[in-house]
Each structure stands twice: as C-alpha cells, then as structure tokens.
Design an enzyme around this catalytic site. Sequence first.
Site, mmCIF file in Angstrom:
data_model
loop_
_atom_site.group_PDB
_atom_site.id
_atom_site.type_symbol
_atom_site.label_atom_id
_atom_site.label_comp_id
_atom_site.label_asym_id
_atom_site.label_seq_id
_atom_site.Cartn_x
_atom_site.Cartn_y
_atom_site.Cartn_z
ATOM 1 N N MET A 1 13.739 41.531 49.192
ATOM 2 C CA MET A 1 12.464 42.090 48.251
ATOM 3 C C MET A 1 13.239 42.214 46.883
ATOM 4 O O MET A 1 13.001 41.454 46.131
ATOM 5 C CB MET A 1 11.958 43.501 48.926
ATOM 6 C CG MET A 1 10.924 43.262 49.835
ATOM 7 S SD MET A 1 10.110 44.909 49.890
ATOM 8 C CE MET A 1 9.228 44.815 51.503
ATOM 9 N N HIS B 1 15.396 48.616 59.022
ATOM 10 C CA HIS B 1 16.018 48.223 57.599
ATOM 11 C C HIS B 1 17.652 48.216 58.022
ATOM 12 O O HIS B 1 18.139 49.026 58.734
ATOM 13 C CB HIS B 1 15.733 48.776 56.320
ATOM 14 C CG HIS B 1 16.021 50.370 56.758
ATOM 15 N ND1 HIS B 1 15.351 51.218 57.417
ATOM 16 C CD2 HIS B 1 17.200 51.268 56.182
ATOM 17 C CE1 HIS B 1 15.760 52.687 57.253
ATOM 18 N NE2 HIS B 1 16.878 52.493 56.474
ATOM 19 N N GLY C 1 17.902 46.442 52.327
ATOM 20 C CA GLY C 1 18.911 46.559 51.592
ATOM 21 C C GLY C 1 20.076 45.367 51.363
ATOM 22 O O GLY C 1 21.295 45.479 51.327
#
Length: 198
Positions: free
Chosen positions: A176, A122, A156
């Site tokens: 997301m 991420h 993020g």
Amino acid sequence: MRLTAVTNGQLDETRLRKVLKEITPFVDAILVREKQKPPQEYLALVKALIADGIPKEKLWIHSRTDIACMTGVHHLHLPEKGVTVREVKESYPFLKVGQAVHSLSAAKQAEEEGADYVMFGHIFPTDSKKGRKARGVEELKEVTSTLCIPVIAIGGITIERMKDLHAAHAKGAAVMSGIINAAAPAEAVRQYQKEAKA
C-alpha cells in the site's frame, strides 16, 4: 513473486488516477481498495481507471461483486468476514476470487471454498494496523507450506523486507503506502520489482 499495488483511500481521485496510470506498466495487479467511497463513486472510479488505459486484467475490485460485473473486471478480492468465497463462486463462476485472511484456519477455509489466492497479513508492523501484533514471517511460512493456492503477503512490506517474503515462499507481495504514498511511485515499484525478481 508477483507485485500488487493496493490503494489505501488516502489520495484524492485526480492524484490516485495519475499514480495508478504511472505504475500500471510495472505492477502485476492493482487492488482498488477504496472502501470509503459510496458504490456509485467506486463504480465511477473503476470506469475512469479503465478509460485511463489501465487493463481490466490488472484491476481487482474490493468486495463489490456488482461493480466487478458491471465493469467487466472479473477479479474480486473479499475481506475475511462477510460474503464467502463459496457463495461468490456459486453465483459468479467466471470471477477469479481472492480473500484476505489473518490465520491459518481462515486461509485453509478459503482454499477449500475455491479461492484463487489468499492475501495473508499483516506480516510486519504497519501504521494501518497500529497496536495490533504482526503475524510475522514464521506464520507466513506456515501458511505457504500448508496451502496449494498462491499466498500473497501484505502489511508493512518495505523494499528491504522482500527477501524475507522470498524465504517464506510467498507467491506475491501486496504493497500500500510503500507505493501509493511514495514520492516517486513508479521508481518505488521498480525497486520492489527488482527485489521480487532477485
């Protein structure tokens, strides 16, 4: 930059189908990441999404080669661990295959095995990876500058951070919660797309 919406297993199916149908015209791809569902429920969901009018070309199946084949959705996204890109490509050469990666070495291996893209993350701190250090934009730059295949950034990613992905030469962003959990998902997608094309 391409924009991929990624489902997060948090919405009930009625709401999820409504959201995905709403955002379909404005996203480049939808990764159906409903890992909590048993295979038959996952298969039924994918069939329902197709029946809802979502083009197969926009759908990506998470992990399940069998479901990709049974539904005619010829896009498969693999986790970093488990069946390899090479194994899938050898058995199902007609599938487009991408892989989640979390390091430069894993990204290079996926490319060598024939992956059509990697999803690297991420990148930024995110609630779904609480307590785990984000890779950051510099690591993303290292991956994009090394690989020849597209690198999609995930983790993020807010609308404001899209410009950082541009600077790192990412070919796409996978989002997301910023889309799936948004109060107005279609409007959120429009804002992401505006930044993706900036």
